[in-house]
Design an enzyme around this catalytic site. Structure first.
Site, short mmCIF file in Angstrom:
data_model
loop_
_atom_site.label_atom_id
_atom_site.label_comp_id
_atom_site.label_asym_id
_atom_site.label_seq_id
_atom_site.Cartn_x
_atom_site.Cartn_y
_atom_site.Cartn_z
N ARG B 64 -2.40 16.46 28.78
CA ARG B 64 -3.23 16.73 29.95
C ARG B 64 -4.64 17.10 29.49
NH1 ARG B 64 0.91 20.87 32.56
NH2 ARG B 64 1.23 21.09 30.33
N ASP B 66 -8.56 17.92 29.23
CA ASP B 66 -9.45 18.75 30.05
C ASP B 66 -10.60 17.95 30.63
OD1 ASP B 66 -8.31 21.36 29.91
OD2 ASP B 66 -8.96 21.49 27.81
N ARG B 214 -10.71 21.66 19.96
CA ARG B 214 -12.09 22.07 20.18
C ARG B 214 -12.39 23.41 19.50
NH1 ARG B 214 -12.44 21.60 26.55
NH2 ARG B 214 -14.39 22.72 26.18
#
Lengths: 281, 281
Positions: B64, B66, B214
């Site tokens: 999923r 972002d 990230r």
């Protein structure tokens, strides 16, 4: 567009700067200033004018790219007022700032002499063309590639491309709108290779006719999809007749990747040199 | 979002299809359906519903992503009504058609059994992160890279990255919003290399914590710009404390490039196979 070259070269009130540009051509009517939309030239000259306190600044470019054509290494020169205090970093960052939010950015800037000309001093131009060769339309590369659905034979295109190298009359690959005096050009490089779903063309010449790269790619694509035998490409060249060539490939896949100068003004005194800030002479 | 797995697996009225997706995440609130904007999930399920004559179709995805995160190799499965006549090409092209004009495209489609699950059958996820490391903002790659102006030492980042490989408690690199039960993950690959102005990260694991990639990139960037010594990365990991890690890198540079399955459903019966059209079983 610009003052006569003689006038510029002798004026003590002008300082000439070379700038290295990157842009996404999809948003523009092309390089050249036009009445019906936003051009890269108008944005660059407006940004330069802001840097000059509102005074007009004229530009000359190495290649007047068409609407939709991109650049990762375009070169132009700008004639700023001689009294202006400029340095490479200030020109690069100042122009890039005033070009916001448009997808045009100045990668480097360097002072050049008044007899240096972005167009006439250029020794060669390099272009890249990309075909996305797969069934599904592009999502990530939309606007940056030519999407061709049917399978292309990149090896056949590469072989046919080699027959076009060298000095020829390229009338077959010249747009009817082309303003060049002669259709003779010397094609120094026309590499074709496949990288996964992408077919990449790397093209280099001292200069090109209008639409020449897109017409070359559109013609080679006829070989790639099997509709043309390889030898028909050379026959088309020899015919010196646009109607004997293949279609014009769309602008999306095309990018001007570099312009060659000797010496390279940016290697000598560009803003990317990590040393003391250079003042314009 | 989806019917309980038990119900799906035993229903004779459902046919399950795996789809391979490419999208530009910049236009969306992320994969997951949300009240405040357009999600990739909602577009995909709406497209599948259109293909099913208006019946609801639920999806499950491998990752999923972002808001702002891209994909060149995302995988999801869709449960279509069992009565529908489908084949790989029709699913791929039909979904891609109904996804227009959004930057989401279906690259491949393959029928899978009801015990196959895009999320739970996945053996690994592969991500790529790109930093554009130069002074000038991106024009051609806007929205597709993290723009870092100061020079980064890619070799130092690569060395520091290697100390993170293997099975660890990755609490330091885990978003506070992460819903995973355990912070233990096995990092199989974290390659860092420079390609001109671009710094490329290739990351692979069975699964990731929320924001893990990230946060890893944001932390390594602290080493690259010289603010952190290399060994501090391993110390941050050992602290198991998010406040000891570096900042979260922006989503723009991140793309889900692939999901591994054994066997690969698309290699077995995808729409890209150039043979007779396969019918869904």
């Amino acid at each position: 567009m610009t003052a006569p070259t003689d006038a510029v070269e002798t004026s003590p009130d002008i300082q000439r700067w070379a700038v290295l540009l990157e842009y996404d051509g999809g948003a523009f009517v092309g390089w050249q200033r036009q009445a019906n939309g936003v051009s890269i030239q108008s944005l660059l000259e407006d940004a330069a004018s802001r840097l000059s306190g509102g005074r007009d600044v004229a530009s000359v470019t190495a290649g007047r790219t068409d609407a939709g054509v991109h650049a990762s290494g375009q070169v132009a020169h700008l004639d700023f007022p001689g009294s202006l205090q400029l340095n490479p970093r200030a020109v690069r960052d100042g122009l890039s700032f005033h070009l916001k939010p448009h997808p045009v950015a100045v990668l480097d800037a360097a002072p050049v002499s008044l007899d240096w000309n972005a167009r006439f001093s250029a020794l060669n131009r390099r272009y890249r063309y990309r075909i996305l060769n797969r069934s599904t339309r592009p999502a990530l590369d939309a606007g940056q590639v030519w999407h061709v659905k049917f399978p292309l034979d990149a090896d056949a295109m590469r072989r046919a491309a080699q027959t076009l190298l060298g000095r020829h009359d390229f009338s077959t690959f010249r747009a009817s709108s082309c303003q060049a005096k002669s259709p003779l050009r010397t094609l120094d490089r026309l590499d074709v290779r496949r990288d996964g779903e992408m077919i990449l063309f790397e093209v280099e010449a001292r200069s090109f006719l209008h639409h020449q790269v897109r017409n070359l790619v559109g013609t080679l694509q006829m070989v790639g999809c099997g509709r043309w035998p390889e030898e028909r490409v050379r026959q088309a060249l020899d015919a010196r007749d646009r109607s004997k060539g293949g279609p014009t490939a769309p602008p999306d896949g095309l990018a001007l990747t570099g312009v060659g100068y000797e010496p390279d003004p940016f290697a000598v005194a560009g803003a990317n040199i990590r040393s003391k800030t250079l003042d314009a002479s």
